[in-house]
Scaffold this motif. Structure first.
Motif, PDB file in Angstrom:
ATOM      1  N   ALA A  34     -35.621 -75.773 -53.645  1.00 43.97           N
ATOM      2  CA  ALA A  34     -36.970 -75.228 -53.455  1.00 43.97           C
ATOM      3  C   ALA A  34     -37.791 -76.120 -52.530  1.00 43.97           C
ATOM      4  O   ALA A  34     -38.581 -75.622 -51.708  1.00 43.97           O
ATOM      5  CB  ALA A  34     -37.669 -75.083 -54.808  1.00 43.97           C
ATOM      6  N   ARG A  76     -43.047 -76.769 -63.345  1.00 47.73           N
ATOM      7  CA  ARG A  76     -42.509 -75.571 -62.711  1.00 47.73           C
ATOM      8  C   ARG A  76     -43.626 -74.592 -62.371  1.00 47.73           C
ATOM      9  O   ARG A  76     -43.674 -74.026 -61.262  1.00 47.73           O
ATOM     10  CB  ARG A  76     -41.485 -74.886 -63.618  1.00 47.73           C
ATOM     11  N   THR A  77     -44.550 -74.397 -63.298  1.00 44.04           N
ATOM     12  CA  THR A  77     -45.688 -73.510 -63.052  1.00 44.04           C
ATOM     13  C   THR A  77     -46.536 -74.025 -61.898  1.00 44.04           C
ATOM     14  O   THR A  77     -47.014 -73.246 -61.059  1.00 44.04           O
ATOM     15  CB  THR A  77     -46.547 -73.392 -64.320  1.00 44.04           C
ATOM     16  N   ILE A  90     -44.691 -73.287 -58.565  1.00 44.17           N
ATOM     17  CA  ILE A  90     -44.775 -71.867 -58.216  1.00 44.17           C
ATOM     18  C   ILE A  90     -46.178 -71.517 -57.750  1.00 44.17           C
ATOM     19  O   ILE A  90     -46.361 -70.803 -56.749  1.00 44.17           O
ATOM     20  CB  ILE A  90     -44.365 -71.002 -59.426  1.00 44.17           C
ATOM     21  N   SER A  91     -47.191 -72.021 -58.444  1.00 45.11           N
ATOM     22  CA  SER A  91     -48.579 -71.746 -58.046  1.00 45.11           C
ATOM     23  C   SER A  91     -48.846 -72.249 -56.634  1.00 45.11           C
ATOM     24  O   SER A  91     -49.466 -71.552 -55.811  1.00 45.11           O
ATOM     25  CB  SER A  91     -49.551 -72.408 -59.026  1.00 45.11           C
ATOM     26  N   LEU A 103     -47.124 -70.148 -53.877  1.00 42.79           N
ATOM     27  CA  LEU A 103     -47.769 -68.837 -53.758  1.00 42.79           C
ATOM     28  C   LEU A 103     -49.105 -68.946 -53.028  1.00 42.79           C
ATOM     29  O   LEU A 103     -49.477 -68.046 -52.250  1.00 42.79           O
ATOM     30  CB  LEU A 103     -47.967 -68.207 -55.133  1.00 42.79           C
ATOM     31  N   ALA A 118     -40.750 -69.922 -54.190  1.00 40.85           N
ATOM     32  CA  ALA A 118     -41.276 -69.543 -55.509  1.00 40.85           C
ATOM     33  C   ALA A 118     -40.200 -68.872 -56.349  1.00 40.85           C
ATOM     34  O   ALA A 118     -40.089 -69.123 -57.565  1.00 40.85           O
ATOM     35  CB  ALA A 118     -42.480 -68.610 -55.344  1.00 40.85           C
ATOM     36  N   ALA A 155     -37.878 -71.495 -57.617  1.00 48.75           N
ATOM     37  CA  ALA A 155     -38.531 -72.299 -58.646  1.00 48.75           C
ATOM     38  C   ALA A 155     -38.564 -71.588 -59.993  1.00 48.75           C
ATOM     39  O   ALA A 155     -38.595 -72.242 -61.049  1.00 48.75           O
ATOM     40  CB  ALA A 155     -39.946 -72.669 -58.214  1.00 48.75           C
ATOM     41  N   CYS A 156     -38.543 -70.266 -59.989  1.00 55.97           N
ATOM     42  CA  CYS A 156     -38.547 -69.519 -61.253  1.00 55.97           C
ATOM     43  C   CYS A 156     -37.318 -69.817 -62.103  1.00 55.97           C
ATOM     44  O   CYS A 156     -37.339 -69.631 -63.327  1.00 55.97           O
ATOM     45  CB  CYS A 156     -38.628 -68.020 -60.975  1.00 55.97           C
TER      46      CYS A 156
END
Length: 478
Positions: free
Chosen positions: A284, A348-349, A352-353, A356, A465, A468-469
Motif C-alpha cells: 500500500a 489501518r483506518t 485508509i482515511s 481517500l 485504500a 489497506a482494507c
C-alpha cells in the motif's frame, strides 16, 4: 532486517528501555533532523534550469545532480536501517547527518559537475534519518506520545520538501547559488549538535553480522531498477540499455531473495516482511507513493507554463514554492489528528482515511486548475491526506515486527514509498510527453495530459485504500 527474533513485539515498557526524560525535546530534535534531510530533495530544484550554464555542461548531464541523490537514497535507506538495529540507531543517525554536512560542504565548494554529483550522492546517503528517527522514538518515548511523534516524524519529509522549495528559490534568486549549500551545511551541523545533546542512544540492538552480500545485491537491484525508471524516457523504453537494466534487476533480485532466505542474519528478513500486515502495508505504501507524487509533477508545471498557452498560469518558481508550502504545514498539523484516529480506530483506518482524502484532492483538482487559489486549496487537501497516511504507516509496521528490527522495517517501508514515487515520475513523464499541444515552435503538456495524470493519481490512491482494507485490524489502543 535481522532474523534474531520472529515474534512481533509491540512497543511497550516490557520491550523497550525506560522512556526518555525529555520526550518533547527528543521529538522536536528528531523532526528537525528529518526536515533538514528533506530540504536536500528540493534545494537543487531552482538551479536545474541554470545548472548547465553554471557548470559548463549539458542539461542531460546536469540532471544527474537529482538522479544521483535518488539512487544514493535508495541504497542507503535499507542499509542504514539494518546497521541502526545492529550497532545503535543514534550512531547511524549521526553518521547520516555527517554525510549530509560533508555533501553540503562539497557542493558549496563545487565549480564543476563531477564534484557536485559526488556531493549530491553524499546528501542522498543521509536519507535514513527519518526511518532511524522513527525507530528511536519507538525505543525512547512513552507509549502515549509515540503515535503523534511518529506521525510528525513521517510528515517531516513532506514538510521539508514543501518549505524548502520557496526558501531555496528565494536564496537562488538573491545570492550566489553556493550559498544554498552553505545554508544546508549549517542546518546539518545544527541538527547534529542537537542530536548529540538531546537524543539518547537506545539499548535495543540486535547485534550479529552485517550482511554485506545482501547489501551489495539489494543495491544492484535498486540501482538498475531506479536508473531504468528515471532515465527510461530519455534513453527510450525499448532501448537495449533500459531493457538490460530492468532484466539485470530481475535476475539479481531472484538471486538476492534466495540468498536472504538461506543465511541466518539477512539484511532484510523476508519471512518477517512476508507477514500479511507488513507485506500489505509495504505494498500500500508503494502504491500510495506513486499516487501522492502526481501532485508534485502536475501543479508546478501548471503554475509555470506561460499564460499564453491557455491553461498555464505563467508564475515564477518562487510562487510555485509559496503555493506548495501550505501543504507542508498542513501535513505537520495533521500529525496529532492522525495519532488520535489511530488511537481510537487503529492505524489501518487512519491509512485508509488518508489515501481517500488524497483521492478526493485529485478529484477536486480535475475541475479546479485554473487559478492560484484553487491549486493552494488542492495541494493543502492532498497534504492533509498525506499527513494522515504518513502517520499510520510506521504504526502499522512497528506493531508487526520485533523491536530489534524496527529501524530496518521502517527503512524498507520508506524505500517502498520512494520506489512508488520514482515509477510515478516515469509514468507521468510518458503521459505528459504524449498528450501535448503546440506552443510556438515547441510542444507543451495539454490540459488533457494533466487531467490524465491526476486521474491516475486518484486511481492509485483508491487502489492503495483497497489494499489497506486487507491489512489485519489491530486492537484498539486505550
Amino acid at each position: 532486517m535481522a532474523s534474531v527474533s520472529t515474534t512481533p513485539a509491540s512497543p511497550g515498557p516490557a520491550a523497550v528501555p525506560a522512556p526518555a526524560r525529555r520526550p518533547n525535546l527528543v521529538v522536536a530534535v528528531l523532526a528537525f533532523g528529518g526536515v533538514t534531510v528533506a530540504l536536500m530533495q528540493t534545494v537543487v530544484i531552482p538551479l536545474v534550469p541554470v545548472l548547465p550554464g553554471l557548470l559548463g555542461s549539458t542539461p542531460a548531464d546536469t540532471a544527474w545532480a537529482i538522479t544521483a541523490t535518488l539512487l544514493a537514497a535508495a541504497v542507503a535507506t535499507p542499509t542504514m536501517g539494518r546497521l541502526g538495529d545492529m550497532y545503535g540507531k543514534r550512531r547511524m543517525l549521526l553518521i547520516s547527518l555527517g554525510l549530509l554536512v560533508a555533501g553540503s560542504v562539497l557542493a558549496a565548494l563545487s565549480t564543476s559537475l563531477a564534484p557536485l554529483v559526488a556531493a549530491r550522492v553524499l546528501q542522498g546517503l543521509a536519507s535514513g534519518v527519518i526511518p532511524l528517527g522513527i525507530s528511536i522514538m519507538r525505543d525512547e518515548l512513552p507509549a502515549e506520545r509515540l503515535g503523534s511523534a511518529t506521525a510528525l516524524m513521517s510528515a517531516s519529509l513532506g514538510v521539508g520538501g514543501a518549505l524548502g522549495l520557496p526558501l531555496a528559490t528565494l536564496l537562488a534568486e538573491s545570492v550566489d547559488w553556493h550559498v544554498l549549500f552553505w545554508v544546508a551545511a549549517a542546518l546539518g551541523v545544527l541538527a547534529t549538535a542537537l542530536v548529540v545533546l538531546v537524543v539518547p542512544e537506545s539499548a535495543v540492538r540486535s547485534g550479529g553480522r552485517f550482511d554485506f552480500v545482501g547489501a551489495i545485491g539489494l543495491s544492484i537491484v535498486l540501482l538498475c531498477l531506479l536508473l531504468a525508471v528515471s532515465k527510461g524516457a530519455e534513453w527510450g523504453w525499448g532501448s537495449g540499455l533500459t531493457l538490460g537494466l530492468l532484466g539485470g534487476a530481475a535476475v539479481v533480485l531472484l538471486a538476492w531473495v534466495r540468498w536472504e532466505l538461506r543465511i541466518r542474519e539477512p539484511l532484510v528478513d523476508l519471512r518477517t516482511s512476508a507477514r500479511r500486515p507488513v507485506a500489505l502495508t509495504n505494498l500500500a505504501s508503494a502504491v500510495f507513493g506513486f499516487s501522492m507524487f502526481a501532485m508534485s509533477l502536475v501543479l508546478p508545471q501548471l503554475l509555470q507554463l506561460p499564460a499564453e498557452t491557455g491553461h498555464g498560469l505563467g508564475q515564477p518558481m518562487v510562487v510555485v514554492g509559496l503555493v506548495l508550502a501550505p501543504s507542508g504545514l498542513v501535513m505537520m498539523a495533521m500529525a496529532p489528528v492522525s495519532a488520535r484516529i489511530t488511537r481510537l480506530s487503529g492505524p489501518r483506518t487512519t491509512l485508509i482515511s488518508g489515501v481517500l482524502v488524497v483521492a478526493a484532492g485529485y478529484g477536486l483538482n480535475l475541475v479546479l486548475m485554473s487559478e492560484i487559489w484553487q491549486l493552494v486549496v488542492v495541494s493543502s487537501l492532498i497534504g492533509a491526506g498525506i499527513g494522515l497516511a504518513y502517520g499510520a504507516m510506521p504504526a502499522l509496521i512497528m506493531s508487526a515486527v520485533p523491536v530489534t528490527e524496527t529501524a530496518a522495517a521502517n527503512s524498507l517501508n520508506t524505500l517502498m514509498r520512494s520506489i512508488g514515487t520514482s515509477v510515478c515520475s516515469a509514468v507521468a513523464g510518458v503521459v505528459l510527453s504524449q498528450l501535448t499541444v503546440p506552443f510556438g515552435p515547441a510542444e507543451v503538456p495539454s490540459p488533457t495530459g494533466f487531467r490524465v495524470v491526476l486521474a491516475i493519481g486518484a486511481g492509485a490512491a483508491l487502489v492503495a485504500a483497497f489494499i489497506a482494507c486487507f491489512i489485519p485490524r489491530r486492537p484498539r489502543q486505550g
